[in-house]
Design a protein around this motif. Sequence first.
Motif, PDB file in Angstrom:
ATOM      1  N   GLY A  23       0.826  -1.215   0.000  1.00 29.82           N
ATOM      2  CA  GLY A  23       0.000   0.000   0.000  1.00 29.82           C
ATOM      3  C   GLY A  23       0.854   1.256   0.000  1.00 29.82           C
ATOM      4  N   ARG A  24       1.953   1.218   0.710  1.00 25.38           N
ATOM      5  CA  ARG A  24       2.874   2.364   0.731  1.00 25.38           C
ATOM      6  C   ARG A  24       3.446   2.619  -0.657  1.00 25.38           C
ATOM      7  N   GLN A  25       3.822   1.552  -1.352  1.00 27.61           N
ATOM      8  CA  GLN A  25       4.365   1.703  -2.702  1.00 27.61           C
ATOM      9  C   GLN A  25       3.322   2.253  -3.670  1.00 27.61           C
ATOM     10  N   VAL A  26       2.081   1.835  -3.505  1.00 24.34           N
ATOM     11  CA  VAL A  26       1.013   2.360  -4.363  1.00 24.34           C
ATOM     12  C   VAL A  26       0.863   3.858  -4.153  1.00 24.34           C
ATOM     13  N   VAL A  27       0.895   4.299  -2.903  1.00 25.08           N
ATOM     14  CA  VAL A  27       0.775   5.735  -2.616  1.00 25.08           C
ATOM     15  C   VAL A  27       1.983   6.489  -3.170  1.00 25.08           C
ATOM     16  N   LEU A  28       3.183   5.946  -2.994  1.00 25.70           N
ATOM     17  CA  LEU A  28       4.383   6.629  -3.480  1.00 25.70           C
ATOM     18  C   LEU A  28       4.413   6.725  -4.999  1.00 25.70           C
ATOM     19  N   ARG A  29       3.939   5.692  -5.692  1.00 28.91           N
ATOM     20  CA  ARG A  29       3.972   5.704  -7.158  1.00 28.91           C
ATOM     21  C   ARG A  29       2.843   6.538  -7.762  1.00 28.91           C
ATOM     22  N   SER A  30       1.669   6.490  -7.155  1.00 31.22           N
ATOM     23  CA  SER A  30       0.531   7.217  -7.729  1.00 31.22           C
ATOM     24  C   SER A  30       0.479   8.673  -7.289  1.00 31.22           C
ATOM     25  N   GLY A  31       0.990   8.968  -6.103  1.00 32.09           N
ATOM     26  CA  GLY A  31       0.957  10.339  -5.601  1.00 32.09           C
ATOM     27  C   GLY A  31      -0.359  10.720  -4.968  1.00 32.09           C
ATOM     28  N   ARG A  32      -1.243   9.754  -4.766  1.00 31.42           N
ATOM     29  CA  ARG A  32      -2.558  10.042  -4.183  1.00 31.42           C
ATOM     30  C   ARG A  32      -2.774   9.179  -2.964  1.00 31.42           C
ATOM     31  N   PRO A  33      -3.302   9.688  -1.909  1.00 32.02           N
ATOM     32  CA  PRO A  33      -3.603  11.083  -1.600  1.00 32.02           C
ATOM     33  C   PRO A  33      -2.311  11.887  -1.417  1.00 32.02           C
ATOM     34  N   ALA A  34      -2.383  13.143  -1.790  1.00 33.03           N
ATOM     35  CA  ALA A  34      -1.198  14.000  -1.832  1.00 33.03           C
ATOM     36  C   ALA A  34      -0.583  14.192  -0.451  1.00 33.03           C
ATOM     37  N   TRP A  35      -1.382  14.343   0.596  1.00 37.37           N
ATOM     38  CA  TRP A  35      -0.838  14.567   1.932  1.00 37.37           C
ATOM     39  C   TRP A  35      -0.055  13.356   2.415  1.00 37.37           C
ATOM     40  N   LEU A  36      -0.546  12.164   2.119  1.00 36.55           N
ATOM     41  CA  LEU A  36       0.150  10.953   2.534  1.00 36.55           C
ATOM     42  C   LEU A  36       1.405  10.747   1.692  1.00 36.55           C
ATOM     43  N   HIS A  37       1.332  11.088   0.403  1.00 37.33           N
ATOM     44  CA  HIS A  37       2.501  10.981  -0.466  1.00 37.33           C
ATOM     45  C   HIS A  37       3.631  11.875   0.028  1.00 37.33           C
ATOM     46  N   ARG A  38       3.307  13.112   0.395  1.00 43.90           N
ATOM     47  CA  ARG A  38       4.337  14.038   0.901  1.00 43.90           C
ATOM     48  C   ARG A  38       4.973  13.494   2.175  1.00 43.90           C
ATOM     49  N   ARG A  39       4.157  12.954   3.051  1.00 45.71           N
ATOM     50  CA  ARG A  39       4.675  12.437   4.324  1.00 45.71           C
ATOM     51  C   ARG A  39       5.555  11.213   4.108  1.00 45.71           C
ATOM     52  N   LEU A  40       5.113  10.297   3.260  1.00 47.57           N
ATOM     53  CA  LEU A  40       5.901   9.090   3.008  1.00 47.57           C
ATOM     54  C   LEU A  40       7.176   9.406   2.233  1.00 47.57           C
ATOM     55  N   ALA A  41       7.108  10.334   1.291  1.00 50.95           N
ATOM     56  CA  ALA A  41       8.297  10.692   0.519  1.00 50.95           C
ATOM     57  C   ALA A  41       9.350  11.339   1.408  1.00 50.95           C
ATOM     58  N   ALA A  42       8.916  12.140   2.380  1.00 49.60           N
ATOM     59  CA  ALA A  42       9.859  12.771   3.301  1.00 49.60           C
ATOM     60  C   ALA A  42      10.531  11.723   4.181  1.00 49.60           C
ATOM     61  N   ARG A  43       9.786  10.734   4.619  1.00 52.88           N
ATOM     62  CA  ARG A  43      10.364   9.674   5.447  1.00 52.88           C
ATOM     63  C   ARG A  43      11.286   8.786   4.625  1.00 52.88           C
ATOM     64  N   ARG A  44      10.982   8.622   3.349  1.00 53.86           N
ATOM     65  CA  ARG A  44      11.794   7.764   2.490  1.00 53.86           C
ATOM     66  C   ARG A  44      13.188   8.348   2.300  1.00 53.86           C
ATOM     67  N   ARG A  45      13.276   9.669   2.112  1.00 51.98           N
ATOM     68  CA  ARG A  45      14.588  10.303   1.939  1.00 51.98           C
ATOM     69  C   ARG A  45      15.391  10.252   3.223  1.00 51.98           C
ATOM     70  N   ALA A  46      14.724  10.423   4.365  1.00 55.60           N
ATOM     71  CA  ALA A  46      15.432  10.472   5.634  1.00 55.60           C
ATOM     72  C   ALA A  46      15.877   9.091   6.082  1.00 55.60           C
ATOM     73  N   GLY A  47      15.157   8.071   5.692  1.00 52.65           N
ATOM     74  CA  GLY A  47      15.449   6.729   6.170  1.00 52.65           C
ATOM     75  C   GLY A  47      16.569   6.064   5.398  1.00 52.65           C
ATOM     76  N   GLY A  48      16.596   4.791   5.459  1.00 54.58           N
ATOM     77  CA  GLY A  48      17.602   4.011   4.775  1.00 54.58           C
ATOM     78  C   GLY A  48      17.716   2.657   5.453  1.00 54.58           C
ATOM     79  N   GLY A  49      18.494   1.776   4.888  1.00 55.90           N
ATOM     80  CA  GLY A  49      18.674   0.473   5.490  1.00 55.90           C
ATOM     81  C   GLY A  49      17.600  -0.501   5.059  1.00 55.90           C
TER      82      GLY A  49
END
Length: 108
Positions: A23-49
């Motif tokens: 479900g996370r990948q679907v949100v990241l690839r589709s960009g919808r909903p926009a608020w969740l996409h922004r939040r997940l994309a920010a965590r993706r850059r900060a994370g790792g491992g």
Amino acid sequence: MVVFASVMAITVPVIFLFLFAAGRQVVLRSGRPAWLHRRLAARRRAGGGVGMGTAAFDELQAFFNSNKRIQIEQRRVELILPDENHNGAPPRTGVDLDAGTAVIRPKA
């Protein structure tokens, strides 16, 4: 019955984590909903491992296969130890304090 219950206790969280990751990948690839996409994309850059689903699946594999436990421990050791030159070539730079010389070899 106890074996079935213990296998299900391990398998159900792993399946849940895989569905959550999908479900996370679907949100990241589709960009919808926009608020969740922004939040997940920010965590993706900060994370790792290693992701949570991968870690859970590795532990499930280690439960059934003891060789997987060795691989997990080796991965943990490689993350902790410093990275050395593994190619076996002589070092490009070197300082000999006794002779008072410094060696710098150009890249080939």
